[in-house]
Design an enzyme around this catalytic site. Structure first.
Site, mmCIF file in Angstrom:
data_model
loop_
_atom_site.group_PDB
_atom_site.id
_atom_site.type_symbol
_atom_site.label_atom_id
_atom_site.label_comp_id
_atom_site.label_asym_id
_atom_site.label_seq_id
_atom_site.Cartn_x
_atom_site.Cartn_y
_atom_site.Cartn_z
ATOM 1 N N GLU A 26 61.328 16.770 29.387
ATOM 2 C CA GLU A 26 61.340 17.912 28.573
ATOM 3 C C GLU A 26 62.467 17.890 27.442
ATOM 4 O O GLU A 26 63.389 17.446 27.843
ATOM 5 C CB GLU A 26 61.724 19.076 29.596
ATOM 6 C CG GLU A 26 60.609 19.435 30.668
ATOM 7 C CD GLU A 26 60.866 20.569 31.718
ATOM 8 O OE1 GLU A 26 61.734 21.232 31.498
ATOM 9 O OE2 GLU A 26 60.146 20.615 32.570
ATOM 10 N N ARG A 79 58.916 20.791 39.867
ATOM 11 C CA ARG A 79 59.664 19.770 39.113
ATOM 12 C C ARG A 79 58.499 18.741 38.473
ATOM 13 O O ARG A 79 57.827 18.326 39.146
ATOM 14 C CB ARG A 79 60.701 19.141 39.837
ATOM 15 C CG ARG A 79 61.963 20.124 40.006
ATOM 16 C CD ARG A 79 62.687 20.411 38.609
ATOM 17 N NE ARG A 79 63.795 21.270 39.072
ATOM 18 C CZ ARG A 79 63.727 22.577 38.610
ATOM 19 N NH1 ARG A 79 62.824 23.316 38.505
ATOM 20 N NH2 ARG A 79 65.033 23.383 38.770
ATOM 21 N N HIS A 84 58.434 25.551 30.476
ATOM 22 C CA HIS A 84 59.547 25.776 31.455
ATOM 23 C C HIS A 84 59.810 27.257 31.384
ATOM 24 O O HIS A 84 61.129 27.259 31.418
ATOM 25 C CB HIS A 84 60.514 24.797 31.343
ATOM 26 C CG HIS A 84 61.238 24.617 32.668
ATOM 27 N ND1 HIS A 84 61.740 23.663 33.221
ATOM 28 C CD2 HIS A 84 61.487 25.347 33.807
ATOM 29 C CE1 HIS A 84 62.400 23.552 34.055
ATOM 30 N NE2 HIS A 84 62.176 24.783 34.783
#
Length: 339
Positions: free
Chosen positions: A281, A252, A300
């Site tokens: 993000e 993370r 991601h």
């Protein structure tokens, strides 16, 4: 183990919706859930179109698949006994009222292991073989053989290097096994080290993290985000890494102090970073990370793999069968620990 109702169909509220279509459960797979367990139970699956509809249906749900439950509506979830997250992370689900309740939580632990292990190895190999520079030279139509050989950091090898793993769950274990096959030394730090260190060579408690940092060539973060791991790698921890070390964050974004990381890269106190997750993000266009030559960014995507949603639903329906039978569920989350 909490047993399902016996006097009516089991009601499953499915709500796996995100702004990015990648993370939306395909409607046809949601529609198959009831049929996939029809031989063992009568199940009604509710798949609302809007968040408001999901909120309206929540009081009738025995099981929530996805992310319909929030602190603001939890008091209305009168029948709720089980939440299954289609992600490994359960940070958004574990608000205090739910943690204190009898509602059980399971997650998608293991679903991403192979994909993320391959992604981690791909990034390490890219750095070792300077493939990111080869791609840049290709785009510029440059024959960069001498530059790639002479320019620091040099071409390296995974064999004989040391990998420090922060986290040794399903993903960390898959990375460790593959890294060992390539001749790497693997030392993992985790909350509860096991007596048998495999698939790593050694397992250390998190309290020894700072002892580990100066020893590693590669630091790979695959830990969950919890109050204990938030900001785990800050300016002081980065300063303990070797100048030739590289950091990879697949866990993370909040595990790392991003400004401190940018500073370490800019001053060459760190040889490089491969990042799949970020503090914000999508990564803002103004971030210095975009233009750093020794940084490899992926949006991601490390957990994506063929048949992603089909495998996610196979995982859920297998647990749904266990729930109906009154058997212990797989991937049970420790709500107090946060994973």
């Amino acid at each position: 183990m909490i047993r399902p109702p016996v006097d009516r169909p089991l009601r499953v509220l499915e709500w796996v919706r995100f702004p990015s279509g990648i993370w939306n459960l395909p409607r046809e797979l949601a529609a198959k859930i009831a049929a996939d367990v029809a031989d063992v139970a009568l199940v009604t699956v509710m798949s609302p179109v809007t968040r408001r509809e999901a909120d309206d249906l929540l009081p009738d749900a025995d099981v929530v698949l996805g992310f319909a439950v929030r602190a603001a509506n939890f008091a209305r979830a009168h029948q709720l006994r089980w939440i299954h997250s289609t992600a490994a992370s359960v940070t958004g689900v574990l608000f205090p009222e739910l943690v204190a309740s009898d509602v059980i939580v399971t997650n998608a632990r293991g679903l991403h292991a192979d994909a993320m292990a391959e992604h981690a190895l791909a990034m390490m190999l890219a750095f070792a073989r300077k493939l990111h520079h080869a791609r840049d030279a290709q785009r510029a139509h440059e024959w960069a053989q001498e530059t790639m050989w002479d320019q620091a950091p040099g071409i390296g090898s995974l064999a004989g290097s040391t990998l420090g793993l922060v986290g040794l769950g399903a993903i960390g274990g898959a990375i460790a096994a593959r890294a060992r096959a390539l001749g790497m030394r693997v030392i993992a730090v985790r909350r509860r080290p096991a007596a048998d260190a495999s698939p790593a060579h050694e397992q250390w408690p998190v309290s020894r993290l700072r002892e580990l940092l100066p020893r590693v060539d590669w630091l790979v973060l695959v830990a969950p985000l919890t109050p204990e791991t938030e900001g785990l790698i800050g300016r002081e921890e980065l300063s303990l890494l070797r100048p030739g070390a590289r950091l990879m964050n697949l866990g993370r974004g909040a595990l790392v102090d991003e400004p401190a990381l940018i500073e370490a890269l800019a001053t060459r106190k760190l040889a490089g970073a491969a990042l799949d997750v970020f503090a914000e993000e999508p990564l803002p266009a103004t971030s210095a990370l975009w233009d750093m030559p020794e940084v490899i960014l992926t949006p991601h995507t490390s957990g994506l793999a063929p048949r992603y949603w089909e495998r996610a639903m196979e995982q859920f329906t297998a647990n749904l069968r266990r729930y109906v039978a009154g058997e212990p569920l797989l991937n049970l989350v420790d709500k107090q620990a946060g994973y």
